[in-house]
Design a protein around this motif. Structure first.
Motif, PDB file in Angstrom:
ATOM      1  N   ASN A   2       6.030   0.470   4.593  1.00  0.00           N
ATOM      2  CA  ASN A   2       5.654  -0.314   3.404  1.00  0.00           C
ATOM      3  C   ASN A   2       5.488  -1.819   3.544  1.00  0.00           C
ATOM      4  OD1 ASN A   2       4.924  -0.008   0.723  1.00  0.00           O
ATOM      5  ND2 ASN A   2       6.712  -1.173   0.176  1.00  0.00           N
ATOM      6  N   THR A  83       4.846   0.989  -7.707  1.00  0.00           N
ATOM      7  CA  THR A  83       4.746   1.363  -6.288  1.00  0.00           C
ATOM      8  C   THR A  83       5.024   2.832  -6.088  1.00  0.00           C
ATOM      9  OG1 THR A  83       6.159  -0.593  -5.936  1.00  0.00           O
ATOM     10  CG2 THR A  83       5.349   0.536  -3.983  1.00  0.00           C
ATOM     11  N   GLU A 143       1.147  -6.451  -1.062  1.00  0.00           N
ATOM     12  CA  GLU A 143       0.543  -5.210  -1.575  1.00  0.00           C
ATOM     13  C   GLU A 143       0.504  -5.204  -3.099  1.00  0.00           C
ATOM     14  OE1 GLU A 143       2.553  -1.878   0.175  1.00  0.00           O
ATOM     15  OE2 GLU A 143       1.661  -2.233   2.145  1.00  0.00           O
ATOM     16  N   ASP A 146      -2.377  -7.254  -4.210  1.00  0.00           N
ATOM     17  CA  ASP A 146      -3.628  -6.498  -4.086  1.00  0.00           C
ATOM     18  C   ASP A 146      -3.804  -5.583  -5.289  1.00  0.00           C
ATOM     19  OD1 ASP A 146      -4.783  -7.423  -1.767  1.00  0.00           O
ATOM     20  OD2 ASP A 146      -3.689  -6.050  -0.475  1.00  0.00           O
ATOM     21  N   GLN A 147      -2.696  -5.001  -5.696  1.00  0.00           N
ATOM     22  CA  GLN A 147      -2.749  -4.100  -6.841  1.00  0.00           C
ATOM     23  C   GLN A 147      -3.102  -4.876  -8.121  1.00  0.00           C
ATOM     24  OE1 GLN A 147      -3.032  -1.094  -6.883  1.00  0.00           O
ATOM     25  NE2 GLN A 147      -2.227  -0.188  -8.744  1.00  0.00           N
ATOM     26  N   SER A 150      -6.747  -5.072  -8.285  1.00  0.00           N
ATOM     27  CA  SER A 150      -7.294  -3.796  -8.749  1.00  0.00           C
ATOM     28  C   SER A 150      -7.192  -3.685 -10.260  1.00  0.00           C
ATOM     29  CB  SER A 150      -6.533  -2.617  -8.126  1.00  0.00           C
ATOM     30  OG  SER A 150      -7.055  -2.295  -6.864  1.00  0.00           O
ATOM     31  N   THR A 162     -10.079   2.606  -4.341  1.00  0.00           N
ATOM     32  CA  THR A 162      -9.066   1.781  -3.684  1.00  0.00           C
ATOM     33  C   THR A 162      -7.787   2.572  -3.439  1.00  0.00           C
ATOM     34  OG1 THR A 162      -9.949  -0.155  -4.831  1.00  0.00           O
ATOM     35  CG2 THR A 162      -7.763  -0.379  -3.852  1.00  0.00           C
ATOM     36  N   PHE A 163      -7.422   3.349  -4.428  1.00  0.00           N
ATOM     37  CA  PHE A 163      -6.215   4.175  -4.323  1.00  0.00           C
ATOM     38  C   PHE A 163      -6.331   5.167  -3.164  1.00  0.00           C
ATOM     39  CE2 PHE A 163      -4.274   8.275  -5.607  1.00  0.00           C
ATOM     40  CZ  PHE A 163      -2.942   7.916  -5.504  1.00  0.00           C
ATOM     41  N   ARG A 166      -6.214   3.458   0.184  1.00  0.00           N
ATOM     42  CA  ARG A 166      -4.885   3.011   0.563  1.00  0.00           C
ATOM     43  C   ARG A 166      -4.118   4.153   1.244  1.00  0.00           C
ATOM     44  NH1 ARG A 166      -0.522  -0.607  -2.758  1.00  0.00           N
ATOM     45  NH2 ARG A 166      -2.293  -2.012  -2.884  1.00  0.00           N
ATOM     46  N   ARG A 169      -5.493   4.639   4.736  1.00  0.00           N
ATOM     47  CA  ARG A 169      -5.031   3.620   5.684  1.00  0.00           C
ATOM     48  C   ARG A 169      -3.580   3.835   6.083  1.00  0.00           C
ATOM     49  NH1 ARG A 169      -8.466  -1.254   2.925  1.00  0.00           N
ATOM     50  NH2 ARG A 169     -10.370  -0.816   4.092  1.00  0.00           N
ATOM     51  N   ARG A 170      -2.781   4.322   5.123  1.00  0.00           N
ATOM     52  CA  ARG A 170      -1.391   4.650   5.442  1.00  0.00           C
ATOM     53  C   ARG A 170      -1.369   5.766   6.486  1.00  0.00           C
ATOM     54  NH1 ARG A 170       3.772   4.913   3.388  1.00  0.00           N
ATOM     55  NH2 ARG A 170       3.214   3.458   1.735  1.00  0.00           N
ATOM     56  N   GLU A 231     -15.029   2.603   1.262  1.00  0.00           N
ATOM     57  CA  GLU A 231     -14.584   1.217   1.444  1.00  0.00           C
ATOM     58  C   GLU A 231     -15.463   0.253   0.654  1.00  0.00           C
ATOM     59  OE1 GLU A 231     -14.764   1.073   5.713  1.00  0.00           O
ATOM     60  OE2 GLU A 231     -12.582   1.271   5.916  1.00  0.00           O
TER      61      GLU A 231
END
Lengths: 238, 238
Positions: A2, A83, A143, A146-147, A150, A162-163, A166, A169-170, A231
């Motif tokens: 995280n 989160t 993070e 960033d949210q 959004s 975006t969700f 994310r 990418r995790r 993206e």
DNA sequence: GTTCTGAATTGATACATATCAATACACAGA
DNA sequence: TCTGTGTATTGATATGTATCAATTCAGAAC
């Protein structure tokens, strides 16, 4: 993660994160100098709360399995999930004495409970641990910002893109398939995370599906067919 | 403050914040053990940038005068302001090596520049400084999460009420008039902070005015007539 | 004083998302 | 296999906020 892995250990050159001190859950012991502290695990069923707003912050939690959602509520019932914590993530680490939001298991979950006193000790005895905590919080702040972007400025479709991105990418960071996304939470929880309604989330997932950008293997399993288009959408259509 | 004052100093019982080590800007010297570091000030005109996204994070900044807005942008020009920093606040303190957003002076401003190396030294030499940084970041994270709740789940009127209330509470903390709010930023900047348009911000300020909750002494000076009604609105109408 | 200019307000309309309502789906239990 | 139940999807409509456009306002320069 995280993620607590940004403080560079000058000797080994490897990224020193909070988990380097707390371990990965295999052992119930944390080494502090030459003494040990024992931690205990806790299992949570779906919808069970790890803590509620106002509770004393007696422990930090390291997620071992499952996903924990952290949320705030308005008195009339509106909810904002701030989160999602995944395995490897640490909940806590600020120095607040009470929790300022609720934490609920979104699926069956397991956490390791690390006493706040252990953390206090580690900060003073283990050089680098405080730095790692700082790094973890800085990443979390980043993070969250960033949210904010959004929630404040993106369209529903962009939010959903975006969700998903994310999660992708995790996965990539964790070394799992970046094109295959498991959604452990329900649409209602995605909606409360993105500031939308269930219906709008559903419609926009459908839109991504009919555009051919994703495929729904099941309600909770998405495969990304065109990651660069995803993206493009997520970053604001340009 | 933003705010670094939660770590309790066990000996004196007073709240130990980052500013306890960095000073209040009166002196250009920071004491570290028995050596000193000199800091320098920087003056910014309206709209001047303190740093841009991607810039190397060479310094921390302590706001001395004015207000600095931190923002992110989407490629097509949409903007989200993530924080307003006021005098006494510290910008930076995470361990990121590059800035992840832009910082712009919203009015004429003055900051004190503290070299990142000084911060590194303070962390290792001054017991408690790292804790104070941790505390500052935790508070900032908490405020950002509150803002997520606003952006994701509140109506335009509630957002504006929350914004004004936040200024009022800052005033109270700082010991100034909690019922008299100076707005150093333009409507466009309030809009970019709340995820609204200029027009919607304006309409809702007008609505608060016609309801008798506030009075507009000038475009940038608001006096709160009924703070409990403002609080009720901000916390979600119940 | 007058003029100029950027900012704020106000109005009319469009549009994205919420709301209300009706299926469709998927999985658990009988 | 059938049934029940929570969840997701899809449809029709309402509504809040954005957009486009026109004043109004306030301070700066002259």
């Amino acid at each position: 993660m995280n993620n607590a892995q940004l403080a560079i250990d000058n000797e080994t050159g490897h990224a020193a994160g909070v988990n380097d001190w707390l371990g990965n859950g295999q052992s119930a012991q944390i080494k502090m100098g030459n003494s040990f502290t024992t931690t205990n695990e806790r299992t949570l069923d779906v919808h069970e709360h790890l803590f509620m707003i106002g509770d004393k912050q007696t422990h930090l939690y390291q997620i071992l399995e499952g996903v924990i959602g952290i949320y705030k509520m308005l008195p009339d019932g509106r909810r904002q999930i701030v989160t999602f914590y995944y395995p490897g993530d640490i909940i806590g680490g600020g120095d607040k004495s009470n929790w300022t939001q609720h934490a609920e298991a979104l699926c069956n979950a397991k956490v390791r409970c690390i006493p706040a006193s252990t953390v206090d000790t580690l900060i003073t005895t283990e050089p680098g641990f405080g730095q790692a905590l700082l790094s973890m919080l800085a990443t979390e702040l980043e993070e969250t910002r960033d949210q904010l972007l959004s929630l404040g400025r993106k369209s529903a479709l962009e939010k959903v893109a975006t969700f998903l991105l994310r999660i992708s990418r995790r996965n990539k960071r964790e070394g799992t398939e970046e094109g295959l996304l498991h959604l452990p939470m329900k649409r209602a929880e995605i909606a409360d995370y993105l500031g939308l309604t269930i219906e709008t989330v559903s419609r926009n997932i459908t839109k991504l599906k009919t555009t051919g950008i994703i495929r729904l293997e099941s309600k909770s399993l998405v495969s990304v067919k065109d990651i660069s288009l995803l993206e493009e959408l997520a970053d604001g259509g340009c």
